[in-house]
Design a protein around this motif. Structure first.
Motif, PDB file in Angstrom:
ATOM      1  N   PHE A 197      70.566 104.849   9.156  1.00 11.77           N
ATOM      2  CA  PHE A 197      70.434 103.867  10.225  1.00 11.77           C
ATOM      3  C   PHE A 197      70.111 102.508   9.617  1.00 11.77           C
ATOM      4  O   PHE A 197      69.332 102.419   8.667  1.00 11.77           O
ATOM      5  CB  PHE A 197      69.301 104.242  11.194  1.00 11.77           C
ATOM      6  N   VAL A 198      70.726 101.481  10.151  1.00  8.55           N
ATOM      7  CA  VAL A 198      70.378 100.105   9.796  1.00  8.55           C
ATOM      8  C   VAL A 198      70.026  99.415  11.107  1.00  8.55           C
ATOM      9  O   VAL A 198      70.869  99.291  12.007  1.00  8.55           O
ATOM     10  CB  VAL A 198      71.523  99.370   9.083  1.00  8.55           C
ATOM     11  N   VAL A 250      66.323 115.475   5.879  1.00 10.37           N
ATOM     12  CA  VAL A 250      65.862 114.110   5.572  1.00 10.37           C
ATOM     13  C   VAL A 250      66.890 113.112   6.075  1.00 10.37           C
ATOM     14  O   VAL A 250      68.086 113.284   5.851  1.00 10.37           O
ATOM     15  CB  VAL A 250      65.639 113.895   4.056  1.00 10.37           C
ATOM     16  N   GLN A 251      66.425 112.073   6.767  1.00 11.33           N
ATOM     17  CA  GLN A 251      67.290 110.973   7.158  1.00 11.33           C
ATOM     18  C   GLN A 251      66.597 109.659   6.816  1.00 11.33           C
ATOM     19  O   GLN A 251      65.375 109.614   6.651  1.00 11.33           O
ATOM     20  CB  GLN A 251      67.628 111.026   8.652  1.00 11.33           C
ATOM     21  N   THR A 252      67.381 108.587   6.683  1.00 10.54           N
ATOM     22  CA  THR A 252      66.837 107.296   6.263  1.00 10.54           C
ATOM     23  C   THR A 252      67.164 106.206   7.278  1.00 10.54           C
ATOM     24  O   THR A 252      68.194 106.249   7.957  1.00 10.54           O
ATOM     25  CB  THR A 252      67.406 106.888   4.890  1.00 10.54           C
ATOM     26  N   ALA A 253      66.261 105.249   7.372  1.00  2.14           N
ATOM     27  CA  ALA A 253      66.471 104.109   8.279  1.00  2.14           C
ATOM     28  C   ALA A 253      65.972 102.836   7.600  1.00  2.14           C
ATOM     29  O   ALA A 253      64.822 102.785   7.142  1.00  2.14           O
ATOM     30  CB  ALA A 253      65.734 104.338   9.592  1.00  2.14           C
ATOM     31  N   PHE A 254      66.831 101.833   7.533  1.00  5.91           N
ATOM     32  CA  PHE A 254      66.425 100.524   7.037  1.00  5.91           C
ATOM     33  C   PHE A 254      66.204  99.620   8.248  1.00  5.91           C
ATOM     34  O   PHE A 254      67.039  99.552   9.148  1.00  5.91           O
ATOM     35  CB  PHE A 254      67.498  99.928   6.131  1.00  5.91           C
ATOM     36  N   ILE A 255      65.036  98.919   8.262  1.00  9.02           N
ATOM     37  CA  ILE A 255      64.679  98.120   9.433  1.00  9.02           C
ATOM     38  C   ILE A 255      64.384  96.683   9.017  1.00  9.02           C
ATOM     39  O   ILE A 255      63.415  96.402   8.299  1.00  9.02           O
ATOM     40  CB  ILE A 255      63.467  98.733  10.163  1.00  9.02           C
ATOM     41  N   LEU A 256      65.240  95.785   9.475  1.00 11.73           N
ATOM     42  CA  LEU A 256      65.075  94.352   9.234  1.00 11.73           C
ATOM     43  C   LEU A 256      64.061  93.767  10.205  1.00 11.73           C
ATOM     44  O   LEU A 256      64.005  94.174  11.363  1.00 11.73           O
ATOM     45  CB  LEU A 256      66.401  93.627   9.446  1.00 11.73           C
ATOM     46  N   PRO A 257      63.271  92.793   9.771  1.00 12.04           N
ATOM     47  CA  PRO A 257      62.399  92.090  10.724  1.00 12.04           C
ATOM     48  C   PRO A 257      63.238  91.257  11.690  1.00 12.04           C
ATOM     49  O   PRO A 257      64.379  90.865  11.388  1.00 12.04           O
ATOM     50  CB  PRO A 257      61.531  91.216   9.830  1.00 12.04           C
ATOM     51  N   GLY A 258      62.663  90.972  12.849  1.00 17.95           N
ATOM     52  CA  GLY A 258      63.401  90.269  13.886  1.00 17.95           C
ATOM     53  C   GLY A 258      63.801  88.855  13.531  1.00 17.95           C
ATOM     54  O   GLY A 258      64.788  88.331  14.067  1.00 17.95           O
ATOM     55  N   TRP A 259      63.084  88.219  12.601  1.00 17.08           N
ATOM     56  CA  TRP A 259      63.388  86.825  12.291  1.00 17.08           C
ATOM     57  C   TRP A 259      64.618  86.652  11.402  1.00 17.08           C
ATOM     58  O   TRP A 259      65.135  85.547  11.240  1.00 17.08           O
ATOM     59  CB  TRP A 259      62.186  86.141  11.639  1.00 17.08           C
ATOM     60  N   VAL A 260      65.114  87.759  10.848  1.00 16.42           N
ATOM     61  CA  VAL A 260      66.275  87.681   9.959  1.00 16.42           C
ATOM     62  C   VAL A 260      67.560  87.709  10.782  1.00 16.42           C
ATOM     63  O   VAL A 260      67.750  88.592  11.633  1.00 16.42           O
ATOM     64  CB  VAL A 260      66.269  88.847   8.951  1.00 16.42           C
TER      65      VAL A 260
END
Length: 556
Positions: free
Chosen positions: A504-505, A481-491
């Motif tokens: 991953f961020v 299991v691995q995790t990734a946090f993904i911010l929207p481009g406008w932030v």
């Protein structure tokens, strides 16, 4: 379920067995792979590679080698008869298209199956796993914790028997293989009444820019496809139609005469046969894809006409679907129903595939021009497992109903749901870099055939913490299991921002993740998307509860 210590035995070293074995080896599962044939397969059969198979090859790290030899499908050129030299028309069986952010590989390619298998073997050998040719499976005896296999090695005219214990056995040994028969699985279906002669030949008198065709399926015809990985005289010849007789394939001189007759071209001269076979198109499928610790995949589980180029590609999908499940079972991590989900997911897909390929063959036989069309419905990009008992979709209230009848083609991709192929997304900015490489990546570079990827989509880094805490408390191994946090481009990411504890961020600079997975980047809600090791979406929802429910269905 306790972890296992015995290797997995893979019977059959075609694309199905090789992909399955390679996926298991990458997951750290020991594999023994055997094949009854005394030496590697030679021939072009299964030459068409669909986009979804390219994605699997990309995931396994073999795609660069595949694309080195593969070529886009050439233009088909049909000649008028009699005469055989005047062009009737040129057309593309698979119109060329352009990649999109979600679909980076959007075209079909041609590569002889023997070349593809050689590439897969070379990658398998990097893990110390070598195909044992001239090795035959004779019997299987299942026990609660293992399978006892009687194996015979053929060498210099001698037989060397042995008893081999395996944790699981995967039959990828073709339609005439031993595994399905030893399991006693029914192989229901029928013959289409249509067969073809296929041969890899040395031939003079043909240029190499086209896929040459004469005649038609309703009576008799012939096609010649250049083998671009070989010299200028090597072609793949197919003699097709209702009037093609099997006995002709046993006589090379008769095949030479037939080709001259069908093409009406005395200048076309076959000088040598590298392979020569007759294939009778049957439409058959097993009622179940496994019994106990033994599984069947590829042609061992289903056969059909070659119309549509789905056989090898569907077989690779079988292998990739099953491998991650056997890996978890081998490691003692699988839920009781995980291995059963192989049949639950693949059976409806294959049923639909048999229908699609049979209809395509029938159109071709009755000279319907649409029978030659190989558009996006054949790319396998929208093959789905919606309704599978191990997927969770909290965005779709009726997602857990039985699989729909259109599991093979669903209006082509559309809104991503649990059970669908997970789209790619490029130009993701890594905010948590641990090396000096490029700061830009993509989802396909992050997804691994050995791991589930839990993606958290939100404008707030704190939204990922409940998911991280849940996975930590559940003690799911980090190697699966691995995790990734993904911010929207406008932030705008600031140095003072605390990064979440995910592996991953990422910042979705061009918005491809949010758009591709139908997530509104301006909404405050948290979206969680779980991508399985086989690149399919296992779960979609709005928080840690989705993660908990999904993994309860997958893990022990």
């Amino acid at each position: 379920m306790p972890s296992q210590s015995l290797p997995v035995l893979v019977v059959g070293a075609g694309p199905t067995g090789l992909v399955h074995a390679l996926t298991l080896c990458q997951s750290g599962v020991p594999v023994r792979i055997i094949d009854k044939a005394p030496k590697p397969f030679v021939g072009s059969r299964g030459a068409g590679i669909q986009p979804r198979t390219l994605e699997v090859y990309n995931s396994l790290g073999v795609l660069p080698d595949i694309l080195t030899g593969a070529v886009p499908m050439p233009i088909n050129r049909i000649y008028k008869l009699p005469g055989g030299t005047e062009v009737m028309k040129d057309f593309r069986m698979c119109p060329r298209s352009y990649p999109t952010p979600g679909i980076p590989f959007f075209n079909s390619y041609m590569l002889g199956q023997d070349v593809a298998q050689s590439i897969l073997r070379s990658h398998l050998e990097k893990y110390g796993c070598h195909v044992e040719h001239g090795t035959e499976l004779r019997t299987l005896d299942q026990h609660a914790d293992r399978v006892e296999a009687q194996i015979v090695k053929h060498e210099d005219g001698n037989e060397s028997p042995e008893t081999f214990s395996a944790s699981y056995v995967v039959g990828a040994d073709g339609a005439r293989g031993a595994v399905r028969k030893l399991l006693g699985l029914s192989f229901e279906g029928q013959s289409t009444g249509v067969g073809v002669i296929i041969a890899d030949v040395k031939v003079r008198g043909l240029e190499r820019e086209h896929w040459h065709m004469w005649g038609n399926m309703s009576t008799q015809g012939c096609s010649a496809l250049p083998r671009y990985t070989h010299d200028d005289e090597t072609f793949w010849i197919i003699c097709f139609g209702k009037e093609i007789e099997e006995k002709t394939a046993s006589d090379p001189e008769a095949v030479k005469a037939l080709v001259k007759k069908l093409t009406d071209r005395p200048d076309i001269e076959i000088t040598d046969f590298l392979t020569l076979n007759y294939v009778n198109f049957n439409v058959r499928m097993v009622s179940e894809f496994s019994r106990g610790r033994v599984f069947v995949a590829g042609d061992a589980a289903h056969v059909h006409s070659a119309a549509g180029g789905q056989g090898m590609n569907s077989s690779v999908m079988d292998a990739f679907n099953l491998a991650w499940k056997i890996s978890l079972a081998y490691k003692g991590l699988a839920s009781p129903n995980l291995l059963q989900s192989y049949t639950d997911e693949r059976k409806p897909v294959i049923q639909k595939m048999l229908k699609v390929t049979t209809e395509t063959l029938e159109k071709t036989v009755r000279m319907d021009d649409s029978g030659w069309e190989r558009g996006m419905n054949f790319y396998q990009l929208d093959v789905n497992y919606r309704g599978s008992p191990i997927v969770v979709d909290h965005r779709e209230v009726d997602a857990l109903k039985p699989p729909p009848t259109n599991v093979y083609t669903i209006s082509f991709v559309g809104t991503v749901q649990a059970g669908d192929r997970a789209p790619d997304a490029p130009n993701l900015l890594s905010l948590k870099r641990t090396d000096s490489g490029s700061a830009l990546t993509s989802l396909f570079r992050i997804f691994k055939p050995t791991k589930h990827t839990v993606m958290v989509l939100s404008a707030s880094g704190s939204a990922a913490e409940p998911v991280v805490d849940l996975l930590r408390d559940a003690k799911y191994p980090s190697d699966v299991v691995q995790t990734a946090f993904i911010l929207p481009g406008w932030v705008a990411a600031r140095e003072s921002d605390a990064l979440p504890r995910t592996d991953f961020v990422l910042k979705d600079t061009d918005g491809h993740v949010y758009e591709g997975y139908s997530v509104d980047p301006r909404k405050e809600e948290v979206t969680v998307i779980i991508v399985r090791p086989d690149g399919m979406v296992g779960g979609i929802g709005n928080g840690a509860a989705t993660v908990k429910e999904y993994f309860e269905r997958v893990f022990a």
